[in-house]
Motif scaffolding. Structure first.
Motif, PDB file in Angstrom:
ATOM      1  N   GLN A 196      -1.687   1.289   6.089  1.00  0.00           N
ATOM      2  CA  GLN A 196      -1.920   1.289   7.792  1.00  0.00           C
ATOM      3  C   GLN A 196      -1.084   0.052   8.258  1.00  0.00           C
ATOM      4  O   GLN A 196      -1.266  -1.024   7.650  1.00  0.00           O
ATOM      5  CB  GLN A 196      -3.402   1.211   7.950  1.00  0.00           C
ATOM      6  CG  GLN A 196      -3.417   1.132   9.499  1.00  0.00           C
ATOM      7  CD  GLN A 196      -5.154   1.094   9.647  1.00  0.00           C
ATOM      8  OE1 GLN A 196      -6.045   1.798   9.177  1.00  0.00           O
ATOM      9  NE2 GLN A 196      -5.407   0.865  11.024  1.00  0.00           N
ATOM     10  N   LEU A 197      -0.334   0.308   9.059  1.00  0.00           N
ATOM     11  CA  LEU A 197       0.456  -0.901   9.668  1.00  0.00           C
ATOM     12  C   LEU A 197      -0.542  -1.709  10.232  1.00  0.00           C
ATOM     13  O   LEU A 197      -1.273  -1.399  11.043  1.00  0.00           O
ATOM     14  CB  LEU A 197       1.256  -0.091  10.922  1.00  0.00           C
ATOM     15  CG  LEU A 197       2.259  -0.902  11.406  1.00  0.00           C
ATOM     16  CD1 LEU A 197       3.503  -1.735  10.654  1.00  0.00           C
ATOM     17  CD2 LEU A 197       3.190  -0.179  12.340  1.00  0.00           C
ATOM     18  N   PHE A 198      -0.164  -3.110   9.986  1.00  0.00           N
ATOM     19  CA  PHE A 198      -1.090  -4.007  10.294  1.00  0.00           C
ATOM     20  C   PHE A 198      -0.929  -4.663  11.837  1.00  0.00           C
ATOM     21  O   PHE A 198      -1.594  -5.233  12.447  1.00  0.00           O
ATOM     22  CB  PHE A 198      -1.650  -5.147   9.171  1.00  0.00           C
ATOM     23  CG  PHE A 198      -2.127  -6.166   9.738  1.00  0.00           C
ATOM     24  CD1 PHE A 198      -3.584  -6.098   9.822  1.00  0.00           C
ATOM     25  CD2 PHE A 198      -1.990  -7.605   9.652  1.00  0.00           C
ATOM     26  CE1 PHE A 198      -4.543  -7.081  10.258  1.00  0.00           C
ATOM     27  CE2 PHE A 198      -2.590  -8.560   9.775  1.00  0.00           C
ATOM     28  CZ  PHE A 198      -4.024  -8.366  10.306  1.00  0.00           C
ATOM     29  N   ASP A 199       0.886  -4.874  11.643  1.00  0.00           N
ATOM     30  CA  ASP A 199       1.250  -5.778  12.829  1.00  0.00           C
ATOM     31  C   ASP A 199       2.750  -5.441  13.245  1.00  0.00           C
ATOM     32  O   ASP A 199       3.402  -5.022  12.041  1.00  0.00           O
ATOM     33  CB  ASP A 199       0.804  -7.204  12.610  1.00  0.00           C
ATOM     34  CG  ASP A 199       1.359  -8.340  13.841  1.00  0.00           C
ATOM     35  OD1 ASP A 199       0.527  -8.315  14.728  1.00  0.00           O
ATOM     36  OD2 ASP A 199       2.112  -8.871  13.740  1.00  0.00           O
ATOM     37  N   VAL A 200       2.970  -5.663  14.128  1.00  0.00           N
ATOM     38  CA  VAL A 200       4.521  -5.574  14.520  1.00  0.00           C
ATOM     39  C   VAL A 200       4.861  -6.763  15.370  1.00  0.00           C
ATOM     40  O   VAL A 200       4.219  -7.419  16.112  1.00  0.00           O
ATOM     41  CB  VAL A 200       4.973  -4.079  15.355  1.00  0.00           C
ATOM     42  CG1 VAL A 200       4.568  -2.998  14.362  1.00  0.00           C
ATOM     43  CG2 VAL A 200       4.188  -4.134  16.825  1.00  0.00           C
ATOM     44  N   ASP A 201       6.134  -7.165  14.854  1.00  0.00           N
ATOM     45  CA  ASP A 201       6.620  -8.264  15.722  1.00  0.00           C
ATOM     46  C   ASP A 201       8.339  -8.115  15.733  1.00  0.00           C
ATOM     47  O   ASP A 201       9.140  -8.306  14.894  1.00  0.00           O
ATOM     48  CB  ASP A 201       6.469  -9.555  15.037  1.00  0.00           C
ATOM     49  CG  ASP A 201       6.693 -10.654  15.874  1.00  0.00           C
ATOM     50  OD1 ASP A 201       5.922 -11.060  16.824  1.00  0.00           O
ATOM     51  OD2 ASP A 201       7.446 -11.442  15.407  1.00  0.00           O
TER      52      ASP A 201
END
Length: 184
Positions: free
Chosen positions: A108-113
């Motif tokens: 699962q994707l945890f964070d985007v930046d």
């Protein structure tokens, strides 16, 4: 949209549903939809990268690297180099940059930046669309830095969240981790 891009598009949809107030998601979606080769560093305006929120097996600590080029403490990560499976990129980079084995990536994707990389030498200024995934150290925590870092250190996640001198995205990830009740 290319079928190769679809898994990331789905991951971004799910991420946006969990974190509706995060503004970078829209730019990630637009970039994925508009670029022919968004996972290639040859796409000079920007490209996707993958990073690891690399936590200890007990979930209490995170492994950070003192980035040689950027001169600051960050999570391990790097260029996708054409690979659309950014969770796998995060895992690969975590292994390469820390020397750890027995790592497990959470899908699962945890964070985007989304952040700008300033021009350097022949490389023009460009954007990194960094997808971050939780990677758990299941074996030995004895690390070995590579040439990309000046050092590595395990840090208490609560300390990272509270440290106003830490990179804002590190503090955001630490706060997400703690808010989810992980590591308790």
């Amino acid at each position: 949209m290319s079928p190769t891009f679809r898994p990331l598009a789905i991951a971004l949809e799910r991420y946006a549903a969990r974190y509706p107030d995060e503004h970078d998601v829209a730019s990630f979606r637009a970039w994925l939809a508009s670029e022919a080769q968004p996972f290639h560093r040859e796409t000079r305006a920007g490209h996707f990268t993958g990073s690891a929120w690399l936590v200890s097996a007990d979930g209490q600590r995170v492994l950070l690297m003192h980035h040689r080029k950027l001169q600051r403490w960050l999570q391990p990560g790097g260029h996708a180099d054409g690979e659309a499976d950014l969770a796998n990129v995060a895992l690969r980079e975590a292994e390469e940059e820390t020397g750890l084995t027995d790592l497990e990536v959470q899908p699962q994707l945890f964070d985007v930046d989304r952040h700008v990389i300033l021009a350097r030498g022949q490389e023009p200024q460009h954007w990194h669309y960094d997808a971050r995934y939780v990677v758990v150290a299941r074996g030995s925590e004895a690390f070995a830095a590579n040439e990309e870092s000046l050092g590595l250190a395990w840090r208490d996640i609560a300390d990272v969240a509270a440290d106003e001198t830490s990179d804002p995205s590190l503090r955001r990830m630490a706060a997400k981790w703690l808010a989810a009740g992980r590591g308790r």
